[in-house]
Design a protein around this motif. Structure first.
Motif, PDB file in Angstrom:
ATOM      1  N   ILE A 153       6.207   1.184   5.649  1.00  0.00           N
ATOM      2  CA  ILE A 153       6.432  -0.266   5.674  1.00  0.00           C
ATOM      3  C   ILE A 153       5.827  -0.870   6.938  1.00  0.00           C
ATOM      4  O   ILE A 153       5.108  -1.875   6.884  1.00  0.00           O
ATOM      5  N   LEU A 154       6.083  -0.209   8.066  1.00  0.00           N
ATOM      6  CA  LEU A 154       5.569  -0.725   9.340  1.00  0.00           C
ATOM      7  C   LEU A 154       4.037  -0.778   9.324  1.00  0.00           C
ATOM      8  O   LEU A 154       3.434  -1.768   9.735  1.00  0.00           O
ATOM      9  N   ASP A 155       3.409   0.285   8.818  1.00  0.00           N
ATOM     10  CA  ASP A 155       1.941   0.317   8.770  1.00  0.00           C
ATOM     11  C   ASP A 155       1.393  -0.740   7.816  1.00  0.00           C
ATOM     12  O   ASP A 155       0.326  -1.302   8.042  1.00  0.00           O
ATOM     13  N   TYR A 158       8.499   4.614   2.961  1.00  0.00           N
ATOM     14  CA  TYR A 158       7.328   4.239   2.171  1.00  0.00           C
ATOM     15  C   TYR A 158       7.750   3.248   1.083  1.00  0.00           C
ATOM     16  O   TYR A 158       8.915   3.265   0.650  1.00  0.00           O
ATOM     17  N   PRO A 159       6.812   2.403   0.623  1.00  0.00           N
ATOM     18  CA  PRO A 159       7.170   1.385  -0.366  1.00  0.00           C
ATOM     19  C   PRO A 159       7.901   1.963  -1.584  1.00  0.00           C
ATOM     20  O   PRO A 159       8.831   1.345  -2.087  1.00  0.00           O
ATOM     21  N   GLY A 160       7.480   3.141  -2.042  1.00  0.00           N
ATOM     22  CA  GLY A 160       8.093   3.729  -3.229  1.00  0.00           C
ATOM     23  C   GLY A 160       9.578   4.024  -3.075  1.00  0.00           C
ATOM     24  O   GLY A 160      10.272   4.236  -4.063  1.00  0.00           O
ATOM     25  N   GLN A 161      10.070   4.037  -1.838  1.00  0.00           N
ATOM     26  CA  GLN A 161      11.481   4.358  -1.623  1.00  0.00           C
ATOM     27  C   GLN A 161      12.361   3.110  -1.590  1.00  0.00           C
ATOM     28  O   GLN A 161      13.568   3.213  -1.418  1.00  0.00           O
ATOM     29  N   LEU A 162      11.735   1.936  -1.732  1.00  0.00           N
ATOM     30  CA  LEU A 162      12.492   0.687  -1.643  1.00  0.00           C
ATOM     31  C   LEU A 162      12.718   0.077  -3.028  1.00  0.00           C
ATOM     32  O   LEU A 162      11.965   0.352  -3.959  1.00  0.00           O
ATOM     33  N   PHE A 194       0.849  -1.185   0.000  1.00  0.00           N
ATOM     34  CA  PHE A 194       0.000   0.000   0.000  1.00  0.00           C
ATOM     35  C   PHE A 194       0.891   1.244   0.000  1.00  0.00           C
ATOM     36  O   PHE A 194       1.543   1.531   1.004  1.00  0.00           O
ATOM     37  N   PRO A 195       0.928   1.991  -1.093  1.00  0.00           N
ATOM     38  CA  PRO A 195       1.931   3.052  -1.234  1.00  0.00           C
ATOM     39  C   PRO A 195       1.730   4.222  -0.282  1.00  0.00           C
ATOM     40  O   PRO A 195       2.670   4.967  -0.044  1.00  0.00           O
ATOM     41  N   GLY A 253       7.110  11.564   0.741  1.00  0.00           N
ATOM     42  CA  GLY A 253       7.664  10.249   1.033  1.00  0.00           C
ATOM     43  C   GLY A 253       7.077   9.118   0.230  1.00  0.00           C
ATOM     44  O   GLY A 253       7.654   8.047   0.163  1.00  0.00           O
ATOM     45  N   THR A 254       5.918   9.335  -0.390  1.00  0.00           N
ATOM     46  CA  THR A 254       5.335   8.223  -1.133  1.00  0.00           C
ATOM     47  C   THR A 254       5.854   8.173  -2.561  1.00  0.00           C
ATOM     48  O   THR A 254       5.664   7.193  -3.253  1.00  0.00           O
ATOM     49  N   ARG A 255       6.499   9.232  -2.996  1.00  0.00           N
ATOM     50  CA  ARG A 255       7.118   9.206  -4.331  1.00  0.00           C
ATOM     51  C   ARG A 255       8.557   8.767  -4.195  1.00  0.00           C
ATOM     52  O   ARG A 255       9.239   9.121  -3.250  1.00  0.00           O
ATOM     53  N   ARG A 256       9.021   8.033  -5.166  1.00  0.00           N
ATOM     54  CA  ARG A 256      10.394   7.579  -5.121  1.00  0.00           C
ATOM     55  C   ARG A 256      11.356   8.735  -5.302  1.00  0.00           C
ATOM     56  O   ARG A 256      11.097   9.633  -6.079  1.00  0.00           O
TER      57      ARG A 256
END
Lengths: 248, 426
Positions: A99-101, A138-142, A94-95, B423-426
């Motif tokens: 990650i924890l949430d 956040y997922p987008g950063q991984l 869920f973007p 933070g949600t954007r790469r």
């Protein structure tokens, strides 16, 4: 019989319009068994495992998971989904959540676990998939590999009895496949019941108790991995294995 | 002679002077060749001339105070008219001595809106802010507020029922008995009230003189119509959008029918229907306040538009998000509130604020049914024969006030987009 069946499929049929995607599927999965499903694209292998947690509806036959028969009853469906974790090809994290949430969402809302406890469980799982330092991103950063490991941890956070993997490494860059497979191998060694749709034949050889080959909606052949790769019996299996093993 | 560059290190060169800074920018964008250069000069001269003319009219030769319109003639802008009429333009026919009340009401609403625009307030505090803000606003506007006991009972019943259903699916069933009790008190009380067992108690707060909605006008009317119209239209639009995607044919059909019907007619016709036709269907003797009818028409209309925007956001979500939520056994309300709406609403912030801005201005259509919002009081200010003949000043002034509101909304939309996507954007 030493162990019991946790998943039973009896005479399962499914159609998309006129197209017969699953034709008379019979499958019996024992507790702790690891099954790898392979086959050409469009052979119905993803549809098969998606029927097990009702992401797709089957039209004929019975699917029994942990003694609960899959019907249109929402109670039954939710009972089964609580026991079955799923990992997708495209991660589907869920973007908008950290990650924890992502990891604590289902334990908190579905299992009504206190937040603190859910976070402890989540951190434990993140350590297990070796990325605890990413918890607040956040997922987008991984990277893709990290995201897929988070997805595995997210599924494990519900303490499922069964894990379904739908081509978990197909969307990954080659150098990231191994980090995800390593996590899956570890999980297999801990005794999790697993059904994996994958083309990673090395993984199949290493952990599978049984390899199933599907083509045109049917289970064409199934065997122990040694026997399956060394002496495929069906012509279609031979052709398929010839095609994928050539490229290594 | 050659430069020796240390191995493994690349010399960082500064870019050519001509390419950077103000001069570089002008060179590239304004004077890149003869044609461009001439166009630039001509346009600059024209702009300077226009600006000079406008400033001359609006400031240097303008009249700021004058006893009447006659004294203004022959000069620049007649701001004396605004000076004379601004209280009517802002507050309409509200009793003159009491103008501080709508003024404070406007300030209360602005404070309420500003506070709720801060993302850190988006929790329980938001409800408190709105309850207090609305109470203050309407107390100032009406002067007298009367809450009959049946209102409290209805609220208790609604809260109880919502609490019962929502908590059962969303959280632990610990406090569900509290909600049940609340609903029961509401239901029993309402029945008793209807049977006439319970007297018609009412809680009346009357610190000021009562001012009926017919006398309201100007900025407070525009703000109340726009704010409460959109505040009610928003959740209503979300429900319509969700309903339109429902698998149940009846719900889907109703939602589609409603959206298409409302979108298919002009707001004016809806307002006229609310003001002319609705009373015909009501039993003799009952009447609904004209202002309330206009508000309901705005809610219905805005709801249909908001629903379609939100549907766009819902459709932009990848199927995988729904599947992941399903696979982890989240039920429909949990999936919708926790996964789907937060993502869908983020996507549609720009078109949503666009609609909000549109409706803020569209509220001036209530003139049709005889309600005087800000634009219409400005219009009325022109009618005075003493001050005839200065429409430009009045409309510029009205335009300026509208612009302040709409531009703030636009900037807020920008801020919100950045804030929510942090933070949600790469």
């Amino acid at each position: 019989m030493a162990s019991n069946s946790v998943i039973e499929l009896k005479g399962v049929n499914k159609w998309y319009g006129q197209f017969h995607v699953l034709s008379d599927i019979n499958l019996d999965v024992k507790e702790g068994e690891k099954i790898v499903v392979c086959g050409p694209s469009g052979s119905g292998k993803s549809t098969l495992i998606r029927c097990i947690n009702r992401l797709e509806e089957h039209q004929q036959g019975d699917i029994v998971v942990h003694g609960v028969t899959l019907t249109n009853d929402v109670k039954n469906i939710e009972a089964i989904r609580r026991e079955v974790g799923m990992v997708f090809q495209s991660f589907n994290l869920f973007p908008h959540l950290t990650i924890l949430d992502n990891l604590t969402l289902a334990p908190i809302w579905v299992k009504k676990m206190p937040k603190k406890e859910a976070e402890e469980v989540a951190m434990g799982l993140l350590k297990r998939v070796r990325i605890p330092e990413q918890a607040n991103k956040y997922p987008g950063q991984l990277s893709g590999g990290q995201q897929q490991r988070v997805a595995i941890a997210r599924a494990l956070a519900m303490h499922p009895k069964i894990m379904l993997f739908d081509e978990p490494t197909s969307a990954l860059d080659p150098e990231m496949v191994k980090e995800v497979l390593d996590v899956m191998v570890e999980l297999a060694k801990e005794g999790m019941t697993m059904i994996c749709v994958t083309h990673e034949m090395g993984f199949a050889r290493a952990v599978a108790d049984r390899v199933i080959f599907m083509d045109r909606g049917e289970i064409v052949e199934q065997n122990e991995p040694e026997e399956f790769f060394a002496h495929p019996k069906n012509e279609r299996t031979k052709t398929f294995l010839g095609q994928i093993l050539h490229h290594g | 002679m050659t430069d020796t560059v240390p191995t493994g290190e690349r010399r960082q060169l500064t870019p050519p002077v001509n390419e950077t800074g103000v001069l570089g920018w002008m060179r590239r964008n304004l004077f890149s060749n003869w044609g461009n250069g001439i166009t630039t000069v001509v346009l600059f001269v024209a702009m300077a001339w226009l600006l000079g003319w406008f400033l001359n009219w609006a400031l240097f030769t303008a009249t700021f105070t004058a006893p009447n319109g006659q004294a203004c003639r022959g000069h620049g802008a007649c701001w004396a008219l605004i000076h004379e009429k601004y209280r009517y333009i802002f507050f309409g026919s509200f009793p003159y001595q009491q103008h501080w009340r709508p003024l404070l009401a406007v300030l209360a609403m602005l404070a309420m809106l500003l506070m709720s625009s801060d993302r850190r307030m988006w929790n329980g505090r938001l409800i408190v802010i709105w309850l207090v803000g609305s109470f203050v606003t309407f107390l100032l506007m009406f002067g007298v507020l009367s809450f009959p006991i049946s209102l409290f009972l209805t609220i208790a019943l609604i809260c109880g029922v919502i609490g019962m259903t929502a908590r059962a699916v969303i959280a632990a069933p610990v406090e569900i008995n509290g909600w049940r009790a609340l609903a029961a008190i509401g239901a029993v009380g309402l029945v008793l009230r209807m049977l006439g067992v319970m007297p018609a108690w009412a809680l009346t707060i009357a610190p000021f003189d009562y001012v009926e909605t017919g006398l309201w006008g100007g900025l407070p009317v525009t703000m109340i119509l726009a704010t409460y119209g959109l505040v009610f239209a928003f959740p209503y639009g979300i429900l319509l959008a969700l309903g339109r995607r429902s698998k149940l044919p009846l719900i889907k059909g109703l939602c589609v029918g409603f959206i298409e019907l409302i979108r298919g007619v002009p707001l004016i016709s809806l307002l006229i229907m609310a003001s002319v036709m609705l009373p015909l269907f009501l039993p003799q003797g009952t009447s609904i306040d004209k202002f309330l009818r206009a508000l309901v028409a705005v809610v219905l209309f805005a709801g249909a538009y908001i629903a379609e925007i939100i549907r766009g956001g819902l459709q932009s979500l990848p199927k995988g998000q729904f599947e992941a939520a399903d696979a982890m056994a989240l039920n429909y309300p949990q999936k919708t509130i926790l996964i789907v709406l937060p993502q869908a609403l983020r996507v549609v912030i720009p078109p949503l604020i666009n609609t909000f801005i549109g409706f803020f201005k569209d509220t001036s259509l209530v003139l049709i049914i005889g309600i005087f919002d800000f634009l219409n009081t400005a219009n009325q200010a022109l009618v005075d024969p003493n001050w005839a003949g200065f429409p430009a000043e009045v409309y510029l002034f009205a335009a300026f006030v509208y612009f302040c509101f709409c531009f703030s909304m636009s900037r807020y939309s920008k801020y919100l987009e950045v804030e929510l996507n942090k933070g949600t954007r790469r």
